[in-house]
Design a protein around this motif. Structure first.
Motif, PDB file in Angstrom:
ATOM      1  N   HIS B   8       0.817  -1.499   0.015  1.00 14.34           N
ATOM      2  CA  HIS B   8       0.153  -0.031  -0.256  1.00 14.34           C
ATOM      3  C   HIS B   8       0.731   1.814  -0.058  1.00 14.34           C
ATOM      4  O   HIS B   8       1.901   1.536   0.677  1.00 14.34           O
ATOM      5  CB  HIS B   8      -0.584   0.108   1.712  1.00 14.34           C
ATOM      6  CG  HIS B   8      -1.671   1.026   1.067  1.00 14.34           C
ATOM      7  ND1 HIS B   8      -2.459   2.008   0.836  1.00 14.34           N
ATOM      8  CD2 HIS B   8      -1.695   2.024   2.510  1.00 14.34           C
ATOM      9  CE1 HIS B   8      -3.220   2.905   0.514  1.00 14.34           C
ATOM     10  NE2 HIS B   8      -2.461   3.001   1.900  1.00 14.34           N
ATOM     11  N   ALA B  10       0.808   4.889   1.054  1.00 15.92           N
ATOM     12  CA  ALA B  10      -0.049   5.722   2.039  1.00 15.92           C
ATOM     13  C   ALA B  10      -0.171   6.884   0.867  1.00 15.92           C
ATOM     14  O   ALA B  10       0.923   7.503   0.052  1.00 15.92           O
ATOM     15  CB  ALA B  10       0.619   6.139   3.335  1.00 15.92           C
ATOM     16  N   ASN B  85      -5.731   3.145  -4.417  1.00 14.08           N
ATOM     17  CA  ASN B  85      -4.307   3.337  -4.543  1.00 14.08           C
ATOM     18  C   ASN B  85      -3.169   4.008  -3.799  1.00 14.08           C
ATOM     19  O   ASN B  85      -2.890   3.625  -2.879  1.00 14.08           O
ATOM     20  CB  ASN B  85      -2.963   2.509  -5.478  1.00 14.08           C
ATOM     21  CG  ASN B  85      -3.985   1.363  -6.097  1.00 14.08           C
ATOM     22  OD1 ASN B  85      -4.243   0.564  -5.192  1.00 14.08           O
ATOM     23  ND2 ASN B  85      -2.883   0.891  -7.437  1.00 14.08           N
ATOM     24  N   LYS B  90      -6.380   2.927   3.899  1.00  9.76           N
ATOM     25  CA  LYS B  90      -6.752   1.782   2.691  1.00  9.76           C
ATOM     26  C   LYS B  90      -7.356   0.760   3.176  1.00  9.76           C
ATOM     27  O   LYS B  90      -8.730   0.461   3.756  1.00  9.76           O
ATOM     28  CB  LYS B  90      -4.884   0.895   3.087  1.00  9.76           C
ATOM     29  CG  LYS B  90      -5.465  -0.323   2.021  1.00  9.76           C
ATOM     30  CD  LYS B  90      -3.739  -0.818   2.319  1.00  9.76           C
ATOM     31  CE  LYS B  90      -3.675  -2.387   1.666  1.00  9.76           C
ATOM     32  NZ  LYS B  90      -3.039  -2.945   2.476  1.00  9.76           N
ATOM     33  N   GLN B 120      -4.356  -2.146  -5.261  1.00  7.75           N
ATOM     34  CA  GLN B 120      -2.852  -3.243  -4.287  1.00  7.75           C
ATOM     35  C   GLN B 120      -3.879  -2.910  -3.070  1.00  7.75           C
ATOM     36  O   GLN B 120      -4.190  -2.071  -2.022  1.00  7.75           O
ATOM     37  CB  GLN B 120      -1.963  -1.844  -3.817  1.00  7.75           C
ATOM     38  CG  GLN B 120      -0.907  -1.245  -5.216  1.00  7.75           C
ATOM     39  CD  GLN B 120      -0.766  -0.510  -5.200  1.00  7.75           C
ATOM     40  OE1 GLN B 120      -0.305   0.607  -3.764  1.00  7.75           O
ATOM     41  NE2 GLN B 120       0.536   0.336  -6.018  1.00  7.75           N
ATOM     42  N   VAL B 121      -4.996  -3.903  -3.482  1.00 12.15           N
ATOM     43  CA  VAL B 121      -5.725  -4.669  -2.520  1.00 12.15           C
ATOM     44  C   VAL B 121      -5.977  -6.111  -2.450  1.00 12.15           C
ATOM     45  O   VAL B 121      -4.637  -6.523  -3.345  1.00 12.15           O
ATOM     46  CB  VAL B 121      -7.420  -4.054  -2.429  1.00 12.15           C
ATOM     47  CG1 VAL B 121      -7.561  -2.406  -2.331  1.00 12.15           C
ATOM     48  CG2 VAL B 121      -8.004  -4.490  -4.006  1.00 12.15           C
TER      49      VAL B 121
END
Lengths: 115, 316
Positions: B8, B10, B85, B90, B120-121
């Protein structure tokens, strides 16, 4: 997409085998070139059409949205017709054949086959 | 189940609370204390409390569409995924409420699957749209999106104290009527819900709206009332739909139903005057990713508060 429907050549009509459908394709000599149905703005035009048995009807999709030509009993079913794609079908026997678009079931039409 | 690299990045994104767009919507949800709420600038305290999980809804990517209304649907999806993303909170996963592809072609499913891996999960949960089931029902779709390996379009799972249900309402089109879920699926839903306590929040995913938005265009599900009757005893039910490429909502007691915007192209409002059919709406170049509508914010009275934020691909 249209590999199992008929193909048209200049001046004559060559009929390929219709692999699916409750109505069988006729021999080339028995097929009469018929009318066309335009698919425009989520509608079949003309909505109702009357033809003699053995007549080939051609549907052409002019929308940017795909449509199908599917009989009410789903025995006749085109593939997804993208813009410019055609579906051709020969109605061999008499009857009234209602059809619709499976993506947009409010789009309906009828083919009347009469001697 | 689709597994993705859970790394992830940020980031920071400004969430706009009063805006909506025809395209590029990502609906961000959080569930705190069993009540779905929206995440955004106006209630970031939810995330700060650290007792929540979020998920994102995307819809109607129509991979394979290449007409004037949006010649680059893959690019639109990529822009949305970049935004997802870089969300400060998240999301646990992404749900896609159908019309992943435009024409159900194998190469379209393949491209969609490949693109979605850029998210991005941990997982992407999908339900099929009618564009995903055109020629051969579910078979093409399931080759890439069979979530529980049972060879059917509907499934359920539990996460974060929420019971999620994915439904398929694109297989029972009958001439002149709206689509339906069908008896088999309704029986499955009844059996599935029998194992869920009525205090458990339930989130239902289905492509075509589970209420009649506009019958003349087929924007509804004929037997949705039977499904909603099964859901009505539950204290908090959120139904997330796609299909109509715009945000609409309906609240019935504890059941809140929402449609989402598309990532491909806009559609007219229900029965929009001067248009006449639910085809892609062309907007001037540069406008596609911007805001054309108004944001839908819903609050369910009482203890079951629910809100939603739609974020456009492009905003001032």
């Amino acid at each position: 997409m249209m590999c199992w429907s008929t193909m048209r050549f200049s001046g004559c009509i060559v009929v390929a085998v219709l692999a699916l459908g409750m109505l069988q394709a006729q021999a080339a000599t028995a097929v009469a070139a018929g009318p066309t149905v335009e698919i425009t703005k989520f509608a079949f035009t003309p909505k109702e059409i009357t033809v003699a048995p053995g007549t080939q009807i051609v549907w052409t999709n002019h929308d940017e949205t795909p449509h199908t030509v599917t009989s009410a009993d789903k025995q006749v079913k085109s593939a997804a017709l993208d813009t410019g794609d055609r579906f051709e079908h020969v109605f061999a026997s008499e009857g009234d054949f209602s059809y619709f678009c499976t993506l947009h079931p409010f789009m309906t039409g009828v083919v009347h086959v009469r001697k | 189940m689709t597994d993705f690299d859970p790394t992830h990045q940020a980031g920071r994104r400004q969430a706009l609370s009063c805006l909506a767009a025809w395209t590029g919507a990502a609906v961000v949800w959080s569930v705190t204390g069993g009540v779905p709420r929206a995440l955004g600038a106006t209630n970031s305290g939810v995330a700060a409390a650290g007792k929540t999980f979020t998920f994102v809804q995307i819809s109607d990517t129509h991979i394979g569409f290449h007409k004037e209304a949006n010649p680059d649907v893959a690019g639109s999806l990529r822009r949305a995924m970049t935004a997802i993303n870089t969300l400060p909170d998240k999301p646990a996963f992404v749900v896609h409420t159908g019309d992943v592809t435009h024409l159900s072609k194998p190469e379209e499913f393949g491209q969609a699957k490949e693109l979605l891996q850029e998210l991005q999960v941990d997982r992407v949960h999908t339900v099929p749209g009618e564009h995903d089931t055109i020629d051969d029902g579910l078979s093409g779709y399931l080759k890439h999106f069979d979530h529980d390996g049972k060879g059917r379009g509907w499934y359920s799972f539990d996460q974060g104290g929420v019971h999620f249900i994915g439904l398929t309402n694109t297989l029972n089109f009958k001439m002149g009527t709206m689509t339906s879920l069908g008896d088999e699926q309704l029986a499955w839903l009844k059996k599935d819900l029998a194992q869920v306590s009525r205090s458990t929040p339930v989130v239902v995913l289905a492509h075509i709206p589970m209420w009649t938005v506009y019958a003349q265009w087929g924007w509804g599900t004929a037997d949705a009332d039977q499904a909603l009757a099964l859901l009505r005893p539950y204290g908090s039910v959120t139904v997330l739909n796609g299909h109509i490429h715009q945000v609409l909502q309906k609240v019935e007691g504890n059941i809140a139903l929402h449609t989402a915007m598309s990532l491909a192209y806009p559609l007219p409002t229900p029965g929009q005057e001067g248009i006449g059919e639910p085809g892609p709406v062309k907007v001037p170049a540069g406008e596609l990713g911007k805001l054309l509508g108004t944001r839908q914010l819903s609050l369910v009275r009482g203890k079951h508060e629910l809100a939603m934020i739609d974020t456009p691909l492009e905003h001032a």
